[in-house]
Motif scaffolding. Structure first.
Motif, short mmCIF file in Angstrom:
data_model
loop_
_atom_site.label_atom_id
_atom_site.label_comp_id
_atom_site.label_asym_id
_atom_site.label_seq_id
_atom_site.Cartn_x
_atom_site.Cartn_y
_atom_site.Cartn_z
N GLY A 1 -3.97 -7.35 12.25
CA GLY A 1 -2.96 -7.20 10.94
C GLY A 1 -1.81 -7.77 10.97
N LYS A 2 -2.22 -8.27 11.66
CA LYS A 2 0.09 -9.43 11.89
C LYS A 2 -0.12 -10.21 11.46
N ASP B 1 1.51 -14.13 -2.73
CA ASP B 1 2.86 -13.28 -2.63
C ASP B 1 4.08 -14.37 -2.91
N VAL C 1 -1.88 -11.64 -1.26
CA VAL C 1 -1.51 -9.36 -1.50
C VAL C 1 -2.29 -8.99 -2.14
N TYR D 1 4.79 -11.16 9.26
CA TYR D 1 3.67 -10.49 7.99
C TYR D 1 2.92 -9.08 8.68
N GLU D 2 3.28 -7.83 7.95
CA GLU D 2 3.00 -6.85 9.05
C GLU D 2 2.70 -6.07 7.83
N SER D 3 2.00 -5.32 7.12
CA SER D 3 1.53 -4.87 6.20
C SER D 3 0.34 -4.10 5.86
N ILE D 4 -0.06 -3.62 4.76
CA ILE D 4 -1.09 -3.52 4.48
C ILE D 4 -2.07 -3.98 3.87
N HIS D 5 -1.63 -5.91 3.86
CA HIS D 5 -2.50 -6.39 2.93
C HIS D 5 -3.29 -7.24 4.19
N MET D 6 -2.24 -7.53 5.74
CA MET D 6 -2.72 -8.14 6.75
C MET D 6 -3.58 -7.51 7.39
N LYS D 7 -4.02 -6.16 7.51
CA LYS D 7 -4.90 -5.55 8.05
C LYS D 7 -6.13 -5.45 7.23
N PRO E 1 -4.34 -2.04 -3.67
CA PRO E 1 -4.45 -1.62 -1.71
C PRO E 1 -5.99 -0.71 -1.20
#
Length: 308
Positions: A253-254, A230, A210, A267-273, A214
C-alpha cells in the motif's frame, strides 16, 4: 725553481679536481633527469589504467528491449544469460554499450518502427526478471521491492519549440496473472504501469495511477480503463545533465520515490492499496517519448541494483 714546480703542480691538481667535479655534476644531473622521466612515465601509466571504468550493474536478472526489430518484426530483445555479453553483440552495440571513461552503460533510443504493444514509442530499456529468462515470475506490493540507480542524461534533442525531448528512465509495470487475464478475457498479460519516472527538461517528473472508482470490484480493478493518470509531480531539484541517484521503495500500500537521498515523494493511499491485486516488475533505461524525425536521447546508467 722548486717553488715554481710546486705552484704548477698545485694548479694542475686544482684543474683536475674541478673537471672531475663538473663531470660528476653532469652525471648526477642526467641521473636525476632520467629518474624524473621514469617516475612521470609510471604516473602516466597509472593514470591511463584509472581511466578505464566499468559500470556497477549486474544484468543477470534483466532483459533488454532495443529500438530495432528481429526477424519476426518484433522488438529485438536480449535475455539472460546472453545479455551478460551484450558488449559483443553487433545488434546491441549502437543502442546499449559501455562508456568505459565514465563507467556507465549507455542506453540510446530514437523513433523507429520497433515499438512494443500498446505504445507508439521505441526504447532501449531493461526489464526485471526475478527468474532469469522468465517473465511469469513477478512480485506484488505486499512482497515489496527496492530499485536504486545512479544515472545521467548524456544527450538529448530538442523539439520544434526548442524544448528538450522527454524520456522515461524508470518504471514499475503491472502484469496480470494468467488467471486474471482469462477472467477478464484479455489476450495478453499487460496491465498499466503504476509508476513512470521521466527526465523532463532537466527535472525528474513522477507519474502514477489513480482509480476512477475507488469502490471498484476485484474484477473491475483488473481492467486498464479502471485506472487514470494522476496530475504528476516534479521534484524541486534540477538534475540537468549531471549525475543523480533515484531510489524506489515499495511496500504494502505504499510507494516512496527518493531523489539524491534528500528529496522524497510518498504515495500512500487507497489507490496504492488497491494496486495490490497486480503483479509487477521494474524497468530502467531509456523509453524515449518522441516521434520527431531525427530525435534521440542517450541515458548513462552508472549503478543499478534491485532487491525484494
Amino acid at each position: 725553481m722548486e717553488y715554481f714546480r710546486k705552484e704548477i703542480l698545485s694548479l694542475v691538481l686544482i684543474a683536475i679536481l674541478s673537471v672531475n667535479a663538473t663531470v660528476q655534476g653532469q652525471n648526477s644531473s642526467v641521473t636525476d633527469s632520467d629518474a624524473k622521466v621514469e617516475t612521470k612515465k609510471k604516473k602516466n601509466k597509472k593514470k591511463k589504467k584509472k581511466k578505464y571504468k566499468l559500470p556497477d550493474i549486474d544484468l543477470s536478472h534483466w532483459k533488454v528491449t532495443l529500438p530495432v526489430t528481429n526477424e519476426k518484426g518484433k522488438p529485438y530483445e536480449i535475455s539472460p544469460p546472453e545479455i551478460l555479453d551484450f558488449a559483443s553483440n553487433d545488434v546491441a552495440k549502437p543502442y546499449m554499450y559501455i562508456d568505459s571513461t565514465r563507467g556507465a552503460i549507455v542506453f540510446h533510443a530514437m523513433p523507429t518502427s520497433s515499438t512494443t504493444r500498446n505504445t507508439k514509442y521505441s526504447r532501449s530499456e531493461l526489464r526485471e526478471q526475478m527468474v532469469p529468462g522468465e517473465n511469469n515470475v513477478n512480485w506484488t506490493f505486499k512482497q515489496g521491492g527496492n530499485l536504486k540507480g545512479t544515472l545521467a542524461m548524456d544527450e538529448t534533442t530538442r523539439d520544434s519549440e526548442g524544448k528538450y525531448h522527454r524520456t522515461i528512465i524508470m518504471q514499475i509495470h503491472g502484469r496480470l496473472t494468467n488467471e486474471q487475464r482469462d477472467l477478464i478475457g484479455e489476450d495478453d498479460n499487460n496491465a498499466p504501469p503504476i509508476l513512470k519516472i521521466y527526465w523532463d527538461k532537466g527535472k525528474v517528473r513522477v507519474k502514477t495511477k489513480v482509480l476512477k472508482n475507488p469502490s471498484a470490484s476485484y474484477e473491475e480493478l483488473l481492467h486498464e480503463d479502471a485506472w487514470d493518470d494522476d496530475e504528476g509531480f516534479n521534484f524541486t531539484q534540477e538534475v540537468g545533465f549531471r549525475k543523480f541517484t533515484l531510489e524506489v521503495q515499495v511496500s504494502d500500500g505504499k510507494m516512496v520515490i527518493i531523489l539524491n537521498g534528500n528529496e522524497y515523494k510518498v504515495y500512500e493511499s487507497i489507490h496504492m492499496k488497491k494496486w495490490g491485486v497486480f503483479e509487477n516488475y521494474f524497468k530502467a533505461g531509456n523509453y524515449f517519448q518522441s516521434r520527431d524525425e531525427g530525435a534521440y536521447s542517450k541515458i548513462r546508467y552508472y549503478k543499478l541494483e534491485v532487491s525484494h
